[in-house]
Design an enzyme around this catalytic site. Structure first.
Site, PDB file in Angstrom:
ATOM      1  N   SER A 272       7.925   9.618  -2.685  1.00  0.00           N
ATOM      2  CA  SER A 272       7.086   8.962  -1.676  1.00  0.00           C
ATOM      3  C   SER A 272       7.823   8.493  -0.425  1.00  0.00           C
ATOM      4  O   SER A 272       7.170   8.151   0.565  1.00  0.00           O
ATOM      5  CB  SER A 272       6.369   7.770  -2.309  1.00  0.00           C
ATOM      6  OG  SER A 272       5.522   8.222  -3.336  1.00  0.00           O
ATOM      7  N   HIS A 313      -6.950   3.621  -5.665  1.00  0.00           N
ATOM      8  CA  HIS A 313      -6.820   2.738  -4.510  1.00  0.00           C
ATOM      9  C   HIS A 313      -8.144   2.403  -3.831  1.00  0.00           C
ATOM     10  O   HIS A 313      -8.223   1.494  -3.020  1.00  0.00           O
ATOM     11  CB  HIS A 313      -5.889   3.373  -3.472  1.00  0.00           C
ATOM     12  CG  HIS A 313      -4.439   3.310  -3.861  1.00  0.00           C
ATOM     13  ND1 HIS A 313      -3.743   4.402  -4.334  1.00  0.00           N
ATOM     14  CD2 HIS A 313      -3.562   2.292  -3.868  1.00  0.00           C
ATOM     15  CE1 HIS A 313      -2.496   4.052  -4.613  1.00  0.00           C
ATOM     16  NE2 HIS A 313      -2.351   2.776  -4.345  1.00  0.00           N
ATOM     17  N   CYS A 326      -0.394   5.686  -1.254  1.00  0.00           N
ATOM     18  CA  CYS A 326      -1.480   6.405  -1.924  1.00  0.00           C
ATOM     19  C   CYS A 326      -1.235   7.923  -1.895  1.00  0.00           C
ATOM     20  O   CYS A 326      -1.164   8.534  -0.833  1.00  0.00           O
ATOM     21  CB  CYS A 326      -2.817   6.087  -1.258  1.00  0.00           C
ATOM     22  SG  CYS A 326      -4.170   7.044  -1.961  1.00  0.00           S
TER      23      CYS A 326
HETATM   24 ZN   LIG Z   1      -4.315   6.421  -4.237  1.00  0.00          ZN
END
Ligand SMILES: [Zn+2]
Length: 539
Positions: A272, A313, A326
């Protein structure tokens, strides 16, 4: 320093056990050394360094009975910080035949520093700086020399080497010694002034103790390296004068690879921490706006496959996509961008090529695209691979140094300086041979509003997102966490990139901990503690 004459021992191998016992080394080790087909048997081979005065006197007294042995004085490497700077400083070892050839050619009247091969690989051509030195007027190297094998010892070998003292001898065409012509006084090599801060290096070393990983910190205003630690480390003093074979094997076979400088020689999926770069690509190409939002039901359905997000989320806006990391948001963004544009933007930040630090053996990582996959794997690119690309998974591979350098690109709103360790090279007489200047290696064009948006997203990561543990009183820190999967079912690699203060950055840091779990749990606290030391230092 104690040497043996391989030629004499090869002709009288029955003498090997006796000589070995006098030198206190194993007969097998001595045999292996003198029988090595790659050495010149007529050149004294150094087998012991740092012998005690008493041992030297004993050997000199028995010289008559041990014609194979020579005792001489020579300056010796000593690394006072031991493991602390091991991977940066590197170690020395006896010169190989190839190195001898190469250095003799280069030492012909001048010292050259060839900038790392990375530049050539970049397609930017190789630049070479040449420095003239009064020291370099005679042959600098002979077969008994010790030269840098890794780290700065290798990169700056020709500066650090100086002029070995010794004897000038007359030899036969085969290299056999005939008579002594003259004694030569040794001259010390040049000094390197480094940008590393010993206290910050120490702090990074302590914080990573017991982990397998790396910490790289840079000054984004210059590209200077402030700290560079890889764990586990080794003690470079083990290599002086020669590393015992059993210790060498232990280091080589250690599954944690302590000789490996993970900061520059290990490439990992960034996970990420790649998202801010995808976000910028999305904004610049128009597939995203600052007002974009998606709904994250815990993943994204693509064809027959459901790509998971790490949590559900709900509604996620642009800033939230970075702050909360996310995956769904980035699956969709990546799908719209496509692999070619993802690769283009990754390369804009220097990924997929060596960053060009002044250390040898830097890895270039991998920025994949369909063309690469066709060539390397003889396979077409699949749509699902694009989605994984968007969250920094799949074939994408980056080193901690590369991620620190790419983060510098965000901190500086597009300007990336060459990372470097050496500030100055100072000759023994005090003359400054070289002074490093900030060198721009990438300039990424993007709109000021888009840089603002990425940086705001990274500030929110620390203020209210996945890296709240990186908050430092009085300093706005911008960051991004990452947890990169590298083996199905295994623990993830833990990443964190950060810069601070967000508005006027003076430091960039990247932490990687192998198989340590989530970035927020391991890499973030390490980076936070290190940043506290940085700001407490009055930097
Ligand atoms: Zn998410």
């Amino acid at each position: 320093m104690v040497s043996v004459l391989p030629d004499l021992l090869r002709r009288n191998p029955e003498r090997i056990p006796l000589v070995a016992s006098r030198l206190n080394i194993s007969p097998d080790e001595l045999r292996e050394l003198v029988m090595n087909p790659r050495i010149n048997p007529y050149v004294p081979l150094v087998v012991l360094k740092g012998v005690s005065y008493q041992q030297a006197v004993d050997l000199l007294e028995s010289q008559y009975n041990l014609p194979e042995v020579e005792v001489s004085l020579q300056a010796m490497r000593w690394y006072p910080y031991g493991k602390l700077f091991a991977h940066v400083v590197g170690y020395v070892g006896q010169i190989s035949e190839e190195e001898l050839k190469a250095y003799q050619q280069m030492a012909n009247g001048e010292w050259r520093v060839a900038r790392d091969e990375g530049q050539a690989a970049n397609g930017e051509g190789q630049t070479e700086s040449t420095y003239h030195s009064p020291l370099a007027t005679r042959a600098l190297y002979d077969g008994a020399d010790f030269v840098g094998k890794s780290g700065l010892e290798r990169q700056y070998e020709r500066f650090l080497h100086g002029m070995p003292g010794g004897e000038q001898v007359e030899v036969t065409p085969l290299g056999r010694r005939v008579r002594l012509l003259q004694q030569i006084e040794p001259l010390p090599g040049a000094r390197l002034v480094l940008s590393l801060d010993a206290k910050l290096q120490q702090r990074a070393y302590e914080l990573l103790q017991g982990r397998v990983g790396a910490l790289v910190a840079l000054d984004p205003r210059t590209g200077e390296v402030l700290a560079c630690v890889s764990q586990p480390a080794f003690d470079p003093n083990l290599f002086v004068p020669r590393i015992p074979a059993d210790i060498w094997r232990t280091l080589l076979n250690d599954p944690q690879a302590p000789l490996n400088n993970r900061a520059i020689q290990s490439a990992y999926a960034p996970g990420s921490i790649f998202k801010p770069f995808v976000a910028l690509a999305g904004l610049e190409t128009g597939v995203l706006t600052i007002r974009s939002s998606v709904s994250c039901p815990g993943g994204y359905q693509f064809g027959r496959r459901f790509f998971r997000c790490w949590r559900r989320h709900g509604a996620v806006d642009f800033y939230g996509s970075i702050a909360l990391s996310c995956d769904t948001f980035y699956y969709i963004t990546a799908q719209k961008l496509g692999p070619e544009r993802l690769a283009y933007w990754a390369r804009q930040f220097g990924l997929g090529a060596p960053a060009g630090i002044d250390l040898p053996h830097e890895r270039k990582g991998l920025v994949p695209d369909p063309e690469w996959k066709r060539r390397a794997l003889k396979q077409p690119w699949y749509g699902g691979e694009t989605l994984n690309y968007g969250i920094g998974q799949g074939y994408l591979l980056t080193t901690p140094l590369q991620m620190a350098v790419a983060t510098m690109g965000i901190a500086n709103r597009g300007v990336i300086y060459r990372p470097h360790l050496v500030r100055q090279i100072v000759a023994p007489d005090g003359r400054v041979l070289y002074t490093a200047k900030p060198e721009v290696i990438h300039r990424i064009q993007a709109s000021p509003a888009h840089w603002d948006a990425i940086i705001e997203g990274m500030v929110r990561v620390v203020e209210r997102g996945t890296a709240r543990r990186a908050k430092i009183a009085g300093v706005a820190v911008a960051g991004k966490t990452g947890s990169a999967e590298f083996r199905k079912g295994g623990r993830t690699h833990s990443w964190f990139i950060a810069f601070a203060p967000a508005e006027n950055p003076r430091v960039v840091v990247c932490v990687l901990a192998e198989e340590a779990g989530h970035g927020s749990e391991v890499a973030v606290p390490i980076a936070a503690e290190w940043l506290k030391a940085f700001f407490a230092n009055g930097e």
